[in-house]
Design an enzyme around this catalytic site. Structure first.
Site: not given
Length: 361
Positions: A50, A52, A287
């Site tokens: 992650h 951090e 779309e």
């Protein structure tokens, strides 16, 4: 202002991987000591460290006594990676500044509580609106029974998205289409109806952007009209899910080709979205074509609508269909959140009326 400056940097780091971390959120982190940046990080993809942890590893011994800025509350539970809170505590960080809490029930508030219980000073809410919008797809995914849904439309100034024959190549410029491909790169899956496949034979792959991303391609084809040589069925370009109501030898042939099929009693968008969430689709980009987009609008199943508008007039042609509206006061109202100019073309980002936040591109 210092906190906002460093959090703004953390947000810019997170944006680098927008759409590339699903089913995880996109997160950025900055470690600051004595006013100097000593560590930077972002979450690259699911299963990898992650943000951090990346930033703290870069800071090394300098992390002790520092301030950590992170765009989303650090996790405190074991998932595919260890809890970030424990890495923060081991590092000796003195203060943690969090942009927004994580709405995930496994995390929400617990990461902050864990850090505070060990004497770490924690501040929450710096640039919170920007952080929440950055991960609004993840937030929808973890707090409801469906993915985040973006509707994308390219149209002329008179509201046409194709001619009467169905031709839509190309209403907008290459520059606008590059922005549209960026939207694909931010999504987990792209959805179209069978008419779009029969008319345009699209690949539905991510191109024109400097990232490598394969999206799940979803085609709603109730009667299995899709040609077996359609480009969207080429499994070398990614996985394809065909949603149908009929069963036949063709369905078996498609499965033999490596195409995933989902048979429903009838095309129920909410049921399909529940299935896609279970399959791990965080963000669905719809779309087209006109009929498919109309159904999502009519059932109010969307989180934002991005409209590309070209200075062209087609006159008779295809556009958004019947919304079941007989009086102007019954019209579906949208709020403009962002707009951008691309040469002579415009891009508008609309959100449902309850969504009031407005940003710049």
């Amino acid at each position: 202002m210092t906190d906002e400056r460093f959090m703004s940097l953390a947000l810019s780091l997170a944006k680098r991987r927008k759409g590339l971390t699903h089913p995880n959120p996109t997160v950025g982190a900055v470690v600051v000591k004595d006013g100097e940046i000593v560590g930077l990080g972002y979450h690259e993809e699911a299963g990898k460290p992650h943000a951090e942890v990346v930033a703290l590893d870069q800071a090394g011994r300098e992390a002790k006594g520092s301030t950590l800025y992170v765009t989303l509350e650090p996790c405190s539970h074991h998932g595919r990676t260890p809890p970030c809170t424990e890495a923060i505590l081991r590092s000796g960080v003195r203060r943690v500044v969090v942009a927004t809490l994580d709405p995930n029930p496994q995390v929400s508030g617990r990461g902050v509580e864990r850090l505070r219980s060990e004497g770490v000073e924690v501040s929450v809410g710096v640039l919170e609106e920007e952080a929440r919008i950055l991960n609004e797809d993840f937030f929808r995914f973890v707090t409801s029974d469906r993915p985040y849904v973006t509707l994308k439309v390219a149209q002329t100034v008179d509201g046409r998205i194709a001619t009467l024959s169905g031709d839509s190549k190309w209403i907008t410029s290459l520059e606008s289409r590059k922005i549209a491909h960026r939207l694909r790169a931010e999504a987990t899956a792209v959805l179209v109806g069978i008419t779009t496949v029969l008319t345009d034979d699209p690949q539905l792959t991510v191109r024109h952007v400097p990232v490598s991303k394969r999206v799940l391609r979803v085609v709603i084809d109730p009667d299995l009209e899709i040609p077996l040589d359609a480009k969207v069925l080429d499994t070398r370009d990614g996985d394809t899910l065909l949603v149908h109501t009929a069963e036949s030898e063709k369905a078996e042939k498609l499965r033999e080709m490596g195409v995933e099929t989902l048979k429903l009693e009838r095309v129920d968008l909410r049921e399909l979205l529940r299935y896609l969430k279970e399959r791990g689709v965080v963000h669905l980009l719809v779309e087209g074509g006109a009929y498919t987009v109309t159904q999502f609008l009519r059932e109010r199943i969307f989180d934002r609508m991005v409209v590309f508008q070209a200075p062209k007039v087609l006159g008779e042609g295809k556009g958004i269909g019947d919304m079941g509206v007989s009086k102007v006061k019954e019209a579906l109202r949208l709020r403009l959140r962002r707009e951008m100019r691309i040469g002579e073309e415009r891009v508008f980002e609309f959100v449902p009326p309850e969504e009031r936040r407005r940003l710049r591109w």
